[in-house]
Design an enzyme around this catalytic site. Structure first.
Site, short mmCIF file in Angstrom:
data_model
loop_
_atom_site.label_atom_id
_atom_site.label_comp_id
_atom_site.label_asym_id
_atom_site.label_seq_id
_atom_site.Cartn_x
_atom_site.Cartn_y
_atom_site.Cartn_z
N GLY A 68 -12.20 -5.27 -2.51
CA GLY A 68 -13.13 -5.98 -2.23
C GLY A 68 -13.26 -7.36 -3.12
N GLU A 90 -6.12 -16.50 -1.52
CA GLU A 90 -7.11 -16.05 -0.55
C GLU A 90 -8.42 -16.28 -0.87
OE1 GLU A 90 -4.80 -12.32 1.29
OE2 GLU A 90 -5.78 -11.85 -0.52
N ASN A 147 -11.91 -10.32 -2.07
CA ASN A 147 -12.30 -11.09 -0.81
C ASN A 147 -13.75 -11.25 -0.34
OD1 ASN A 147 -9.80 -12.93 0.13
ND2 ASN A 147 -8.86 -10.82 -0.18
N ARG A 151 -9.19 6.94 17.22
CA ARG A 151 -9.24 5.48 16.85
C ARG A 151 -10.62 5.08 17.76
NH1 ARG A 151 -5.89 3.01 13.40
NH2 ARG A 151 -3.99 4.31 13.23
N GLU A 158 -2.45 -7.41 18.88
CA GLU A 158 -1.17 -7.05 18.08
C GLU A 158 -1.18 -7.36 16.86
OE1 GLU A 158 3.08 -9.17 17.47
OE2 GLU A 158 2.13 -9.46 19.31
N ASP A 196 -1.79 -8.43 12.92
CA ASP A 196 -1.63 -9.57 12.05
C ASP A 196 -0.96 -10.66 12.84
OD1 ASP A 196 -2.24 -8.37 9.50
OD2 ASP A 196 -0.34 -7.61 9.35
N ASN A 226 -9.42 -12.29 10.13
CA ASN A 226 -8.54 -11.23 9.35
C ASN A 226 -8.17 -12.33 8.11
OD1 ASN A 226 -7.42 -8.78 8.31
ND2 ASN A 226 -5.50 -9.77 9.08
N MET A 247 -8.15 -1.72 6.12
CA MET A 247 -6.64 -1.33 6.33
C MET A 247 -6.74 -0.24 7.44
SD MET A 247 -5.51 -3.44 4.36
CE MET A 247 -3.65 -3.11 3.67
N HIS A 306 -4.49 -12.35 5.75
CA HIS A 306 -3.46 -11.52 5.48
C HIS A 306 -2.60 -12.17 4.27
CE1 HIS A 306 -0.04 -8.88 6.34
NE2 HIS A 306 0.65 -10.07 6.34
C1 GAR Z 1 -5.82 -8.83 0.42
O1 GAR Z 1 -4.72 -9.25 -0.30
C2 GAR Z 1 -5.67 -8.95 1.93
O2 GAR Z 1 -5.04 -10.14 2.29
C3 GAR Z 1 -4.89 -7.56 2.17
O3 GAR Z 1 -5.27 -6.64 1.59
C4 GAR Z 1 -6.07 -7.33 0.30
C5 GAR Z 1 -7.17 -6.66 0.06
O4 GAR Z 1 -7.77 -7.24 -1.27
N1 GAR Z 1 -4.77 -7.29 3.77
C6 GAR Z 1 -3.92 -7.08 4.45
O5 GAR Z 1 -2.74 -6.86 3.98
C7 GAR Z 1 -4.21 -6.80 5.85
N2 GAR Z 1 -2.87 -6.70 6.52
P1 GAR Z 1 -9.21 -7.15 -1.79
O6 GAR Z 1 -10.17 -5.77 -1.24
O7 GAR Z 1 -9.46 -7.26 -3.22
O8 GAR Z 1 -10.02 -8.07 -0.76
#
Ligand code: GAR
Length: 216
Positions: free
Chosen positions: A14, A176, A16, A67, A145, A147, A109, A92, A111
């Protein structure tokens, strides 16, 4: 003016989410996080939300048959909280096409690559393995689709010759933490217009001098 009501969906540490929490702490920021949902009971980000006094709901995907059942519960939780925009932040789980359609242009999102390059898991490792000189991150609207979807903000991160997937991922994450609040602010201010497969940033103030973070 009313602030945009945002939910952040997480599965992991977490960082982000933390960047978004910190941005929303400014009184003038045009969005507020009113809900955090984790699909993993042990996610590190849960404590970040609790520290910030944000209601957290755990919707453990393992408790659902498929799902569709999980996404239905997710949708109900978001609707019950009056959420206007959903931010995936290290969430995820693949979402069903029904859920993505339900939240069309209200679901974003982040990425860790310059999409459309290196979709899927371990994007920074993919970048190192491919030998690219410039990596980065992308905030985008979500489409069915994986990402994919109209890009809102990207930042470029140079790749060093001694980078590993881990060292590059750490620097991408720093980028990010700038990009995600920036994208949220732009949307909450009504400055992002979806135009087919792309977005237009209104009142962008573009200058040729602008550096590698877009917008900086
Ligand atoms: C981040 O780097 C995000 O971009 C990636 O997971 C990480 C989560 O970090 N997401 C993906 O790869 C989605 N395809 P965080 O939990 O520290 O924010």
């Amino acid at each position: 003016m009313a602030r945009l009501k945002v939910a952040v969906l997480i599965s992991g540490s977490g960082t982000n989410l933390q960047a978004l929490i910190d941005a929303c702490a400014a009184p003038a920021f045009p969005a507020e996080i009113t809900k955090v949902i984790s699909n993993r009971p042990g996610a590190g980000g849960i404590a970040r939300a609790e520290r910030a006094g944000i209601p957290v709901q755990i919707i453990d995907h393992k408790a659902f048959a498929d799902r569709t059942a999980f996404d239905t519960a997710l949708n109900e939780a978001l609707c019950a909280s009056g959420i206007e925009l959903v931010c995936l932040a290290g969430f995820m789980r693949l979402l069903t096409a029904e859920f993505v359609t339900r939240w069309h242009d209200r679901l974003i999102n982040i990425h860790p690559s310059l999409l459309p390059a290196f979709k899927g898991l371990h994007a920074a490792h993919q970048a190192v393995d491919a030998g690219v000189r410039v990596a980065g991150c992308t905030v985008h609207f979500v489409r069915a689709e994986m990402d994919s979807g109209p890009i809102i903000v990207q930042a470029a991160v140079p790749v060093r010759s001694d980078d590993t997937g881990e060292s590059l991922q750490a620097r991408i994450q720093q980028a990010e933490h700038l990009c995600y609040p920036q994208a949220l602010k732009l949307i909450a201010e009504g400055r992002v217009k979806v135009d087919g497969d792309k977005t237009q940033l209104l009142d962008e103030g573009f200058t040729e001098e602008r550096r590698l973070i877009n917008p900086d």
